[in-house]
Scaffold this active site. Structure first.
Site, PDB file in Angstrom:
ATOM      1  N   CYS A 199       0.856  -1.202   0.000  1.00 40.44           N
ATOM      2  CA  CYS A 199       0.000   0.000   0.000  1.00 40.44           C
ATOM      3  C   CYS A 199       0.887   1.245   0.000  1.00 40.44           C
ATOM      4  O   CYS A 199       0.594   2.247  -0.654  1.00 40.44           O
ATOM      5  CB  CYS A 199      -0.903   0.043   1.231  1.00 40.44           C
ATOM      6  N   HIS A 244       0.934   5.083  -1.429  1.00 42.21           N
ATOM      7  CA  HIS A 244       0.278   5.944  -0.446  1.00 42.21           C
ATOM      8  C   HIS A 244       1.138   6.230   0.779  1.00 42.21           C
ATOM      9  O   HIS A 244       0.610   6.446   1.865  1.00 42.21           O
ATOM     10  CB  HIS A 244      -1.063   5.336  -0.026  1.00 42.21           C
ATOM     11  N   ARG A 278     -13.088  -0.873  -2.377  1.00 39.56           N
ATOM     12  CA  ARG A 278     -11.934  -0.010  -2.651  1.00 39.56           C
ATOM     13  C   ARG A 278     -10.619  -0.751  -2.316  1.00 39.56           C
ATOM     14  O   ARG A 278      -9.674  -0.765  -3.093  1.00 39.56           O
ATOM     15  CB  ARG A 278     -12.077   1.284  -1.838  1.00 39.56           C
ATOM     16  N   CYS A 280      -7.570  -2.161  -4.723  1.00 37.25           N
ATOM     17  CA  CYS A 280      -6.164  -1.811  -4.475  1.00 37.25           C
ATOM     18  C   CYS A 280      -5.303  -3.067  -4.521  1.00 37.25           C
ATOM     19  O   CYS A 280      -4.251  -3.074  -5.153  1.00 37.25           O
ATOM     20  CB  CYS A 280      -6.009  -1.148  -3.103  1.00 37.25           C
TER      21      CYS A 280
END
Lengths: 103, 270, 152, 214
Positions: free
Chosen positions: B174, B178, B222, B226
């Site tokens: 992730c 991010h 969501r 991802c």
């Protein structure tokens, strides 16, 4: 059965702005699924708006209106407490009517 | 930051002829503004609100006694405190997994069956609509997830580790996208989710309506997408990792204002 | 601050009631104009609706963004300041079929309507006003559809 | 790192439920997180759960802290020896195909059908500016505009340019050879792109005729 619409009808002076969201796929009939098969057209063809039961607008739509359609118009003379009703009919003959009170 | 006043649809009608040349960024900002009024997420909100009080399932009961952490039946404010620990299930739950618990205990639905249902279908579509309405009921409130319970603190720690966990064919985590300020993929701005990314950004924007496919996307979907783009295997609906990640992002977003359900305009990666 | 939800007029479901009472105004609708929706050009669509050759006019306005980030949803509006309009149309020049919507306007509403359309690519869009005196007036605007990025 | 006495599993769970102030140690949390990560995923299409198994380069780069120097050196050294040089010393392909690959972000997800590199793109524009004409580019990686020109490449086949050409090949084949925790996928090492595809991307970056070097 089709899901409900959202209708907002807000008066300002002697005019009422009506904003409508309709729940519909609006499939164009030109897309293909993953197997390469054409997805048949399925879209709202006719829309009718009434103010206290009197027709104020009719519309004919084609499949190029976006999915989950939006419509905005202004009704003259409508005031708080009046009823605005919207009806749509799609090309399969399904229909839906919802009503809102002007605020 | 841009300070230019955005022109609404009604005003625009009067001054089309006089519009000056606009930059691409201004043009896109204007387009986004036009879409905000009349977010089709409202259709899912309405559906969710009706589902909440409707008697359904094998037990023919409504969800009005469902406890989302604020007491049975209390909806407002619940969204900005989830995920949290629930004593009855003895686990930390996010909004969607908690809704499935309520649908099972109150209405008699089969929780495992719902968890297996693809997004957008059957009872899973109903879970998404319910989540949309419950999120909307906390619109404008600020995130404040509880961390008083050891299981909640553990969920945060697991979530943090999952956030940085590299794997798959591309070595992505992730954090690859991010974990830093001011980065983009293509033209898409990437929020830094290791801290509070700001009001209505990141965790504070989902569920969201995606105009690209006309679908309502929940936080579980969501996260699922991802992981798909990370080239990971498939995360189970309501699995430990998805809930722990939500705890991590939710706690980091403390103080951020929720705008969920938001509207997202991007095309998907091809 | 009041939430937007709370400001919404509640739209009660009255489909069954209205239908049972015979209020559904479907009988008032003319048949859906198939030929107009099959048309490939502005002129052909207007002709299929019984109109004369359209003339550009500053009294008709078309509204929309200069740039649409996503062609799946492009907000468009059509309006005219002239009295006596019978129909307002919205068209997208480069869509496979150009006509998107026909609005049959009455005196009870303003001649100013907005909706959202799909656009396959950057294109001109048109607003057309078909007047009671037989005149057909239009306005055009170019809208760019960006390719955009991914994610989000 | 603070070391806390190990608790037996049962005691740990009880302590957690009681809201006891004594939490698990960081190492115990690592173990727990790894176990929960493994149990949260399932196979879907070509994306199998074996993708969760980490090599050193992945596990050592899975926190908000960089690995220590010794570990980083080990990762880089191990990565360097994985590099396979192109057949016949032919490093440069067709920049047009390279541009197409750079634009293409597909491949290796559970909605893709094949793990064959031929069905994959390079994902390059997702993170890098490359040809300036493409305005939709990402910023996770550095700009590659004028990559070859900035490095004085007028003939990629000339012996003097060999160090840069070889460096670029290694970077594409296994980015960890130069940066232990690089964000860039290991295109050659992980079988994401084949030798010819890598040559084509090399051409996009290094060929003086490529739009990147104008």
């Amino acid at each position: 059965m089709a899901d409900p619409m959202r209708i907002r009808a807000q008066a300002a002076g002697d005019k009422t702005t009506v904003r409508v969201l309709m729940s519909h796929e609006m499939e164009t009939g030109q897309r293909k699924d993953s197997a390469g098969k054409v997805i048949p057209a399925w879209f709202i063809q006719e829309v009718t708006a009434t103010h206290n039961g009197k027709t104020v607008l009719t519309a004919d739509w084609g499949p190029s209106i976006s999915k989950n359609p939006f419509l905005q118009f202004v009704v003259k003379g409508a005031k708080a407490g009046d009823k605005i009703a919207i009806t749509w009919v799609d090309n399969k003959g399904d229909k839906r009517t919802d009503e809102a009170t002007v605020s | 930051m841009r300070t230019r006043t955005l022109i609404g649809l009604a005003t625009l009608a009067l001054c089309t002829g006089a519009q000056a040349q606009k930059s691409t960024a201004d043009g896109i900002a204007e387009y986004r503004k036009m879409l905000e009024d009349g977010n089709p997420a409202e259709l899912f909100e309405a559906k969710g609100e009706a589902l909440w009080s409707q008697k359904r399932g094998p037990k023919n009961a409504s969800l009005e006694k469902c406890d989302l952490g604020q007491g049975p039946g209390v909806v407002k404010g619940a969204f900005v405190t989830l995920p949290r620990y629930f004593p009855d299930t003895q686990r930390v739950q996010d909004l969607e997994s908690r809704l499935v618990t309520c649908m099972a205990t109150l209405q008699g639905f089969d929780a495992a069956e719902i968890a297996k249902t693809p997004f957008g279908r059957g009872e899973m579509a109903n879970v998404t609509a319910l989540a949309t309405w419950i999120a909307a009921s906390s619109r404008g409130m600020r995130f404040n997830l509880p961390q008083g319970n050891a299981a909640e603190r553990e969920s945060y720690e697991v979530g943090k580790r999952a956030f940085f966990y590299r794997g798959g064919t591309h070595d992505f985590s992730c954090a690859s996208c991010h974990g830093e300020e001011g980065k983009r993929i293509r033209l898409q701005d990437l929020p830094n989710l290791t801290k509070n990314p700001g009001d209505g950004i990141g965790f504070a924007a989902w569920p969201a309506y995606r105009v690209s496919n006309g679908q309502m996307w929940s936080m579980q979907l969501r996260l699922n997408d991802c992981f798909r783009q990370q080239r990971f295997p498939y995360p189970g609906f309501g699995s430990e990792v998805t809930i722990a990640l939500a705890t991590y992002m939710g706690v980091n977003a403390k103080g951020a204002e929720s705008i969920a359900p938001a509207i997202k305009r991007r095309r998907r990666c091809k | 601050m009041q939430t937007r939800r709370e400001m919404l007029a509640r739209s009660a479901t009255v489909a069954g009631l209205l239908a049972a009472a015979g209020f559904l105004p479907t009988s008032a609708l003319a048949a859906w104009p198939q030929a107009a929706f099959d048309a490939k050009t502005l002129a052909d669509a207007v002709k299929a609706l019984g109109g004369s050759a359209p003339v550009e006019s500053k009294d008709v306005s078309i509204t929309g963004p200069d740039i649409a980030e996503n062609g799946a949803v492009v907000p468009l509006g059509c309006a005219t300041t002239l009295p006596g309009v019978k129909r307002l149309l919205l068209l997208v020049e480069k869509n496979p079929n150009v006509l998107a919507a026909v609005f049959n306007v009455t005196d009870a509403i303003e001649a100013n309507l907005s909706t959202r359309t799909k656009m396959g690519q950057s294109s001109n869009v048109f607003a057309v006003a078909m007047m009671g005196d037989g005149k057909v007036l239009y306005a055009a605007k170019e809208i760019k559809v960006t390719l955009g990025g991914c994610g989000g | 790192m603070k070391k806390l006495p190990l608790l037996a599993g049962g005691t740990l769970a009880a302590a957690l439920l009681a809201g006891c102030a004594t939490g698990p140690s960081p190492a115990e949390m690592d173990a727990k997180a790894n176990q929960l990560i493994k149990s949260s995923f399932r196979d879907q299409g070509i994306a199998k759960t074996d993708r969760l198994a980490q090599d050193l380069g992945q596990s050592a780069c899975s926190s908000d802290k960089a690995p220590d120097d010794a570990t980083a050196d080990k990762i880089m050294a191990e990565a360097l020896v994985t590099v396979k040089w192109p057949a016949g010393g032919q490093f440069i392909g067709d920049w047009r195909t390279g541009e197409r690959l750079a634009q293409d972000g597909r491949g290796m997800t559970w909605t893709d059908n094949s793990t064959d590199p031929k069905s994959n793109g390079g994902n390059c524009y997702n993170c890098h500016q490359i040809d300036k004409k493409e305005i939709s580019y990402g910023t996770i990686g550095p700009s590659l505009w004028n990559y070859g020109k900035n490095r004085g490449i007028t003939d990629p086949a000339a012996p003097a340019t060999a160090p840069i050409v070889q460096y670029t090949w290694v970077k594409l084949w296994n980015s960890k050879a130069y940066s232990a925790c690089s964000n860039m996928p290991r295109f050659g090492h992980k079988g994401l792109l084949d030798e010819q595809q890598l040559r084509d991307i090399m051409a996009l970056l290094l060929d003086p005729k490529s739009p990147v070097n104008q």
